[in-house]
Write an enzyme that holds these catalytic residues in place. Structure first.
Site, mmCIF file in Angstrom:
data_model
loop_
_atom_site.group_PDB
_atom_site.id
_atom_site.type_symbol
_atom_site.label_atom_id
_atom_site.label_comp_id
_atom_site.label_asym_id
_atom_site.label_seq_id
_atom_site.Cartn_x
_atom_site.Cartn_y
_atom_site.Cartn_z
ATOM 1 N N SER A 144 0.818 -1.201 0.000
ATOM 2 C CA SER A 144 0.000 0.000 0.000
ATOM 3 C C SER A 144 0.850 1.247 0.000
ATOM 4 O O SER A 144 2.001 1.241 0.412
ATOM 5 C CB SER A 144 -0.905 0.012 1.228
ATOM 6 O OG SER A 144 -0.100 0.288 2.357
ATOM 7 N N LYS A 145 0.221 2.304 -0.453
ATOM 8 C CA LYS A 145 0.869 3.601 -0.572
ATOM 9 C C LYS A 145 1.380 4.086 0.780
ATOM 10 O O LYS A 145 2.377 4.791 0.849
ATOM 11 C CB LYS A 145 -0.185 4.595 -1.078
ATOM 12 C CG LYS A 145 0.308 5.457 -2.192
ATOM 13 C CD LYS A 145 -0.810 6.368 -2.602
ATOM 14 C CE LYS A 145 -0.348 7.221 -3.768
ATOM 15 N NZ LYS A 145 -1.402 7.752 -4.551
ATOM 16 N N ARG A 146 0.654 3.721 1.813
ATOM 17 C CA ARG A 146 1.017 4.218 3.135
ATOM 18 C C ARG A 146 2.427 3.789 3.548
ATOM 19 O O ARG A 146 3.081 4.442 4.311
ATOM 20 C CB ARG A 146 -0.003 3.761 4.191
ATOM 21 C CG ARG A 146 -0.919 4.904 4.600
ATOM 22 C CD ARG A 146 -2.034 4.443 5.473
ATOM 23 N NE ARG A 146 -3.023 3.691 4.704
ATOM 24 C CZ ARG A 146 -3.462 2.496 5.028
ATOM 25 N NH1 ARG A 146 -3.017 1.889 6.102
ATOM 26 N NH2 ARG A 146 -4.360 1.899 4.292
ATOM 27 N N GLN A 147 2.870 2.637 3.014
ATOM 28 C CA GLN A 147 4.193 2.150 3.427
ATOM 29 C C GLN A 147 5.285 2.418 2.389
ATOM 30 O O GLN A 147 6.404 1.964 2.533
ATOM 31 C CB GLN A 147 4.117 0.659 3.752
ATOM 32 C CG GLN A 147 3.185 0.401 4.911
ATOM 33 C CD GLN A 147 3.452 -0.937 5.567
ATOM 34 O OE1 GLN A 147 4.523 -1.492 5.496
ATOM 35 N NE2 GLN A 147 2.440 -1.458 6.220
ATOM 36 N N GLY A 148 4.965 3.131 1.348
ATOM 37 C CA GLY A 148 6.002 3.431 0.344
ATOM 38 C C GLY A 148 5.383 3.703 -1.011
ATOM 39 O O GLY A 148 4.163 3.698 -1.148
#
Ligand code: GLU
Length: 472
Positions: free
Chosen positions: A251-255
């Site tokens: 996911s975008k939240r982690q990279g």
């Protein structure tokens, strides 16, 4: 029968690395089988369309060197093929399903469907359409269609199991009771993904559907559609999910998740292809570096794994570094020059500076950071470096080094090794105690770019000046 694969993205944003892997597998498999790889833009959902997404798609594919072909019978038209331009075909085919009694108009309002869903959730029964409009006669349906809004649904069998073979998942069984009467045509007259996808795969003569695992639950609907149409279904391979390091869904939240983000950061297309190709399939053995031709040669569709694949950025960094390290010098210098930003480097000696950092870059984005050593004064040595400078042997090394450099007209990368060998013989100092003080003397740092290039970059006078600045 010749193999045809397709990449069928919806233009809903920038290309995700997971999508890119799907494209890559389809491309590699088609090339290996001497078949065709086509690009189809699934843009029937007007609400989800994002401006610029098609341009991003084409640019990502182009930068990664993934070329698509004309489909069978379309020799002059390579596409990409847009579903939004093919509505007539979908309408014609859905009419066929209606005539045969496999599809029906559903007049239920969204309020009724919301209410139904609420009730099902309260009763904790599976949610889904209850089939209210299934039994409306065709006369009544035609009549109501003149004035009422409707969607067209597929009349899914309600009993038994749908059993099928997936190249990755092997034998899959899904109970028909879990499959909803899928909407095929929405009230705006546009087909849903499911209808358009099946119709197109058939007419575009797709033999292998290779796509993300999230589409596995849709297979029964698709197979039923193929059956109703009297068409042969393609073979299917559902690829494992891509995961974050903590094994949650990528996911975008982690990279970063868009191909474009990685290209912008200076990852090379070859490294990205290599890295993505090994997420879900592995040729076995220790080697991890594969050119596209080698991937095409080694790929085995039957060995794609079921388990989710971790998108390990550290590994990507390592792999990208390998690609930069082994890159053809001319190509490297041309690319690296694009990444200097505001850094002021002596133009005459820029190539030497760039060569010095070639082996220590993870991405091209590191270029200005790594070049900093060339652009400013040497840093003040830190504690460990100071200790090295204080060694008795360092005095000897510096003295010999300065003398030898002074005797040369010019100082080139190749001279440096020769000088160091002479210094070693003359002083009897070897290994770390020989090399490290020279590096510290010239740059103030313990680690850094390749010393030979630094030496050439600095030039004869500056070499002597820096080494002699330590009053030993
Ligand atoms: N349009 C679908 C997507 O965006 C395609 C899925 C498929 O390959 O069938 O992923």
């Amino acid at each position: 029968m010749s193999v045809v694969t397709r990449f069928a993205p919806s233009p809903t944003g920038n290309v995700h690395v997971g999508s890119q892997r799907t494209a890559l597998y389809n491309y590699i498999f088609a090339r290996q089988q001497k078949g065709k790889f086509i690009l189809r833009v699934e843009d029937t959902d007007q609400n989800r369309y994002i401006e610029g997404a098609v341009e991003n798609l084409l640019s990502s594919l182009e930068q990664l060197g993934i070329e698509f072909d004309a489909g069978p019978g379309k020799e002059d038209d390579k596409g990409p093929y847009f579903q939004s331009e093919r509505n007539e075909i979908y309408n014609r085919e859905v009419q066929r399903l209606m005539d045969q009694g496999h599809a029906y108009r559903c007049f239920c309002t969204s309020e009724r469907l919301d209410e139904l869903r609420k009730e099902q959730m309260e009763k904790q029964t599976p949610t889904g359409y209850d089939g209210k409009c299934r039994s409306i006669s065709s006369e009544e349906s035609d009549e109501r269609a003149k004035t009422e809004k409707f969607v067209i649904r597929l009349k899914i069998p309600k009993e038994g199991l749908c059993e099928f073979k997936d190249i990755v998942r092997r034998d899959v069984k899904i109970a028909w009771s879990q499959v909803d009467d899928q909407i095929l045509v929405k009230s705006d007259g546009y087909p849903t993904y499911h209808l358009a996808n099946v119709v197109d795969d058939h007419y575009m003569e797709v033999t292998h559907v290779i796509r993300g695992e999230e589409w596995l639950p849709s297979v029964p609907k698709h197979l039923f559609l193929y059956e109703c149409f009297g068409w042969e279904a393609p073979q299917m391979a559902h690829l494992p999910l891509l995961l974050n390091a903590d094994r949650s869904k990528l996911s975008k939240r982690q990279g970063d998740v868009a191909v474009e983000d990685y290209l912008k950061k200076g990852y090379t297309p070859d490294a990205l292809n290599n890295f993505l190709a090994l997420l879900g399939w592995n040729p076995g053995g220790k080697n991890e570096i594969y050119t596209m031709d080698e991937l095409i040669e080694a790929f085995d569709i039957n060995k794609i794994t079921k388990a989710g694949a971790v998108f390990d950025v550290q590994k990507l960094n390592w792999m990208n570094g390998q690609y930069i390290k082994n890159m053809d010098v001319e190509k490297y210098l041309k690319e690296a020059r694009k990444w200097l930003g505001d850094l002021k480097v002596n133009e005459d000696k820029l190539d030497i500076a760039l060569m010095a950092v070639k082996t220590s870059l993870s991405t091209f984005q590191d270029v200005p950071v790594k070049l900093a050593v060339f652009t400013g004064e040497p840093s003040a040595p830190e504690a460990e470096a100071k200790e090295m400078l204080e060694l008795e042997s360092t005095k000897l090394v510096f003295k010999a080094y300065a003398e030898k450099v002074a005797k040369l007209d010019d100082l080139k990368v190749d001279d440096f090794k020769v000088i160091m060998k002479e210094v070693q013989i003359e002083t009897g100092v070897k290994g770390k105690n020989l090399w490290m003080p020279v590096r510290i003397g010239l740059t103030g740092e313990i680690h850094g770019p390749e010393l030979g290039y630094i030496v050439e970059y600095l030039g004869k006078e500056e070499n002597i000046k820096r080494i002699m600045s330590y009053k030993l």
